[in-house]
Structures are given as structure tokens and as C-alpha cells.
Scaffold this motif. Structure first.
Motif, PDB file in Angstrom:
ATOM      1  N   UNK A 259       0.824  -1.216   0.000  1.00 15.27           N
ATOM      2  CA  UNK A 259       0.000   0.000   0.000  1.00 15.27           C
ATOM      3  C   UNK A 259       0.855   1.263   0.000  1.00 15.27           C
ATOM      4  N   UNK A 260       2.074   1.172  -0.475  1.00 14.01           N
ATOM      5  CA  UNK A 260       2.932   2.349  -0.502  1.00 14.01           C
ATOM      6  C   UNK A 260       2.338   3.453  -1.378  1.00 14.01           C
ATOM      7  N   UNK A 261       1.629   3.041  -2.432  1.00 10.63           N
ATOM      8  CA  UNK A 261       1.024   3.999  -3.364  1.00 10.63           C
ATOM      9  C   UNK A 261      -0.014   4.901  -2.704  1.00 10.63           C
ATOM     10  N   UNK A 283       8.032   0.181   7.500  1.00  6.27           N
ATOM     11  CA  UNK A 283       7.412  -0.666   6.476  1.00  6.27           C
ATOM     12  C   UNK A 283       7.187  -2.059   7.059  1.00  6.27           C
ATOM     13  N   UNK A 284       5.979  -2.590   6.859  1.00  4.10           N
ATOM     14  CA  UNK A 284       5.662  -3.950   7.289  1.00  4.10           C
ATOM     15  C   UNK A 284       5.318  -4.798   6.069  1.00  4.10           C
ATOM     16  N   UNK A 285       5.010  -6.056   6.290  1.00  3.06           N
ATOM     17  CA  UNK A 285       4.658  -6.945   5.194  1.00  3.06           C
ATOM     18  C   UNK A 285       3.353  -6.549   4.541  1.00  3.06           C
ATOM     19  N   UNK A 286       3.004  -7.210   3.443  1.00  2.00           N
ATOM     20  CA  UNK A 286       1.786  -6.862   2.695  1.00  2.00           C
ATOM     21  C   UNK A 286       0.515  -7.137   3.477  1.00  2.00           C
ATOM     22  N   UNK A 287      -0.427  -6.206   3.399  1.00  2.00           N
ATOM     23  CA  UNK A 287      -1.711  -6.354   4.082  1.00  2.00           C
ATOM     24  C   UNK A 287      -2.599  -7.389   3.394  1.00  2.00           C
ATOM     25  N   UNK A 288      -2.469  -7.510   2.087  1.00  2.00           N
ATOM     26  CA  UNK A 288      -3.338  -8.417   1.343  1.00  2.00           C
ATOM     27  C   UNK A 288      -2.836  -9.845   1.335  1.00  2.00           C
ATOM     28  N   UNK A 289      -1.706 -10.065   1.948  1.00  2.00           N
ATOM     29  CA  UNK A 289      -1.140 -11.404   2.010  1.00  2.00           C
ATOM     30  C   UNK A 289      -1.702 -12.121   3.229  1.00  2.00           C
ATOM     31  N   UNK A 290      -1.660 -13.430   3.216  1.00  2.00           N
ATOM     32  CA  UNK A 290      -2.162 -14.188   4.366  1.00  2.00           C
ATOM     33  C   UNK A 290      -1.276 -13.976   5.590  1.00  2.00           C
ATOM     34  N   UNK A 291      -0.088 -13.391   5.391  1.00  2.00           N
ATOM     35  CA  UNK A 291       0.806 -13.085   6.499  1.00  2.00           C
ATOM     36  C   UNK A 291       0.635 -11.630   6.917  1.00  2.00           C
ATOM     37  N   UNK A 292      -0.576 -11.134   6.765  1.00  3.09           N
ATOM     38  CA  UNK A 292      -0.913  -9.736   7.002  1.00  3.09           C
ATOM     39  C   UNK A 292      -0.275  -9.144   8.253  1.00  3.09           C
ATOM     40  N   UNK A 303      13.032  -5.703  -3.177  1.00  2.00           N
ATOM     41  CA  UNK A 303      13.032  -4.955  -4.423  1.00  2.00           C
ATOM     42  C   UNK A 303      11.854  -3.991  -4.507  1.00  2.00           C
ATOM     43  N   UNK A 304      10.837  -4.185  -3.682  1.00  2.00           N
ATOM     44  CA  UNK A 304       9.662  -3.316  -3.697  1.00  2.00           C
ATOM     45  C   UNK A 304       9.834  -2.081  -2.806  1.00  2.00           C
ATOM     46  N   UNK A 305      10.938  -2.017  -2.093  1.00  2.00           N
ATOM     47  CA  UNK A 305      11.205  -0.867  -1.232  1.00  2.00           C
ATOM     48  C   UNK A 305      12.007   0.170  -2.004  1.00  2.00           C
ATOM     49  N   UNK A 306      11.579   1.429  -2.059  1.00  2.00           N
ATOM     50  CA  UNK A 306      12.320   2.457  -2.803  1.00  2.00           C
ATOM     51  C   UNK A 306      13.758   2.581  -2.317  1.00  2.00           C
TER      52      UNK A 306
END
Length: 327
Positions: A259-261, A283-292, A303-306
Motif C-alpha cells: 500500500x505504498x502507493x 514498512x511492514x509486510x503486505x496487508x493483502x497477504x495471508x501473512x498480514x 526490491x519493492x522498497x524504494x
């Protein structure tokens, strides 16, 4: 009528364009420094988080392939291993003992990971250190327990943890709501000659002990769920108007990886706004992942971190993510 519609659309477009330009990260100076990885519980056994509640036993949900890993969370070996895996900070859970000591241990009871029974806080230091914290780990639902006998005597005191790692900061987790635990931890740090501000230590968890720690060490990084929720929720809409909410002052902004966007001015302008009010960004892990809401678990998530991000990154599996940073 058509002309009015066109004028309305044009005005809306100009407003949106102005908002985007005012919040563009492109024209904001890149912050100094690099991001700092926080190893959650140090090196530990990864488990399946699906459907797990706050106080559910996770040891019996250990994922296969870790049966030979004799490094347990919140231990001296775990802390040292995390640092060797490029962790910049190590998250640990603290718990007071019945006889006035304080140890590193996550669970409210010892029933999950050890052969013992009862509340952690109802046991003495000697009783806790006599337990086997590898007793309850299983990767096949309880059919076998390959780590039994491997964790005897490995619950450390806070003093032992401090002595084991003197050049990296800790992120201390208050599991309870008791503000007295902040006083106890502060006394331990002071007796050990450790200045939390100078060392860069952080504190989070229960709102009351976090508030007390802020009183004891003004300017320290300390946060609780209500404060994080307020800052993050407020900035998600106020940030687009160029406003840094009061709730973020000396606070913490939490940004899910996917949700960085949604954050105005991400990353450079967001960082500048937070730094201007003494806030940190995590920054934490993805919210939409099962490891929310957990930390990063895979190396390719880096690689997803600026590249310009200089805040904190929570890492769940430092054994995978740490080496990936080097690569």
C-alpha cells in the motif's frame, strides 16, 4: 450543459494535478541514510500464520524444513544470528518474573513452547531457565517433536541479552499493559550503562508502558497500536492536502508493503514530513497477504522498497531477507 460539464471536468483535473504535483516525491530531496532492518524475534522458527490468534500456540505450527534449526526466538543465539544475517535492530519480547527479574520470552504462558505449565509471570527466573523452550515445536501437527531437549536453559535475562549484543539497537516489546514494566526495564538499562537514545533502542506494545517509557526517556522511539493507527489513518487522507497530522508528532507511520502507493508523497516527501515532526516510518509486510501485518518473509520483497527509503523495515524471516540484501 456540455460546456458546464467540460468546465467541471477541467476544474477537477486541475485540482487533481495540483494535488499530485504538491505531493510528488520526485521534487523532494532524497533523505540521508539507508533503511534499517528489524529482525522480529531475531532468528526464529517460521510458522503458518493462517488463522492464528494473538495468544494461539505457534510452536506446533512450525513449517517443515526447520527441524534442525536449534536457534530459538528471544535467545542469545537468536540475537547474534540475526545480527550476522544483516539485521540492524533486533526485536525482543520482555516479561517480568515472579522474583523481580526480567527475561526475554514471547508467550503469556509457558505451555506452548515448553514442558512447563502456568503463566510466565508466575514463575521465578530459576524455574524459567530450567525449562526446555524447544519442547513444543512440531512441523507435523504434533506427531513428532524434533527439537525437544535442544532448548534447555536458553531463556535469557534482559541483562544477558544486553551483554550479548552491545553495538546494535533493540526494539523491546511490552506484552502487558502494566506501566511498571517500563520502570523495571529502564532500571535494568541504566544499571547496564546503556543509554537508549544513544544506542537507538526502541520500545512498543502496551499503551501504558509505552507512555511511561516516553516519560522516562524523552525523545525515545516508542509506539503503541492506538498511536500508530491514528497517525497512519490520519496521514492517509490529510497527507494529500499537504498536511502532516498532529497525531504523527513524535509518532510512527506504518506503511504496508503493498500500500505504498496510498501514502501522499511516498517515499521522499513522506519521509521529510515525518522527520519534520520527529516521527519514524516503518514498512511492514503486505496487508493483502495471508501473512498480514507481519514483517517481510521473502528476499525478493526488498526490491519493492524504494532505494531512497531510510526508515525501518520489519523482517519476519531474517534468514531469507538478510542475505538477499547483500545479493
Amino acid at each position: 450543459m456540455k460546456r458546464k460539464i467540460l468546465w467541471s471536468l477541467g476544474i477537477i483535473w486541475m485540482i487533481l494535478l495540483t494535488v499530485m504535483l504538491l505531493n510528488s516525491s520526485r521534487w523532494a530531496a532524497a533523505p540521508e541514510g539507508q533503511f534499517k532492518m528489524i529482525a522480529h524475534r531475531g532468528v526464529h522458527h517460521i510458522y503458518d500464520p493462517t488463522g492464528v490468534g494473538r495468544d494461539d500456540c505457534t510452536a506446533i505450527r512450525m513449517l517443515p524444513g526447520q527441524e534442525d534449526l536449534e536457534v530459538f526466538e528471544n535467545t542469545i543465539h537468536s540475537i547474534r544470528a540475526a545480527v550476522n544475517m544483516q539485521a540492524d535492530m533486533v526485536e525482543v519480547d520482555i516479561a517480568p518474573t515472579k522474583d523481580g527479574k526480567m527475561v526475554l520470552f514471547h508467550d503469556w504462558t509457558v505451555d506452548c513452547r515448553t514442558e512447563g505449565k502456568g503463566n510466565t509471570r508466575d514463575l521465578t527466573l530459576a524455574e524459567l531457565q530450567a525449562l526446555d523452550i524447544g519442547y513444543g515445536y512440531s512441523s507435523d501437527g504434533g506427531q513428532t517433536f524434533p527439537l525437544r531437549g535442544k532448548g534447555i536453559g536458553k531463556i535469557p535475562t534482559v541483562e544477558q541479552a544486553l551483554a550479548s549484543e552491545t553495538f546494535k539497537p533493540f526494539l523491546f516489546n511490552f506484552k502487558s499493559k502494566n506501566p511498571d514494566e517500563a520502570d523495571q526495564l529502564f532500571a535494568i538499562l541504566k544499571a547496564a550503562g546503556r543509554d537508549p537514545l544513544q544506542e537507538g533502542d526502541g520500545f512498543y506494545g502496551g499503551e501504558a508502558p509505552v507512555k511511561r517509557m516516553k516519560q522516562l526517556v524523552p525523545g525515545i522511539w516508542a509506539w503503541s497500536k492506538p498511536g500508530v493507527k491514528a497517525c497512519t489513518k490520519d496521514y492517509l487522507w490529510m497527507g494529500w492536502f499537504g498536511i502532516t497530522p498532529d497525531s504523527c508528532k513524535d509518532g510512527t507511520l506504518v506503511v504496508p508493503l503493498d500500500y505504498q502507493w496510498a501514502f501522499a508523497g511516498w517515499p521522499n516527501r513522506t519521509t521529510a514530513r515525518m522527520e519534520a515532526v520527529g516521527a519514524r516510518t516503518l514498512i511492514i509486510g503486505p496487508m493483502n497477504d495471508r501473512e498480514s501485518t507481519r514483517g517481510l518473509t521473502y528476499g525478493n520483497q526488498l526490491a519493492k522498497i524504494p532505494a531512497s527509503f531510510n526508515g525501518y523495515v520489519m523482517v519476519e524471516d531474517i534468514r531469507k531477507v538478510g542475505p538477499a540484501l547483500i545479493r
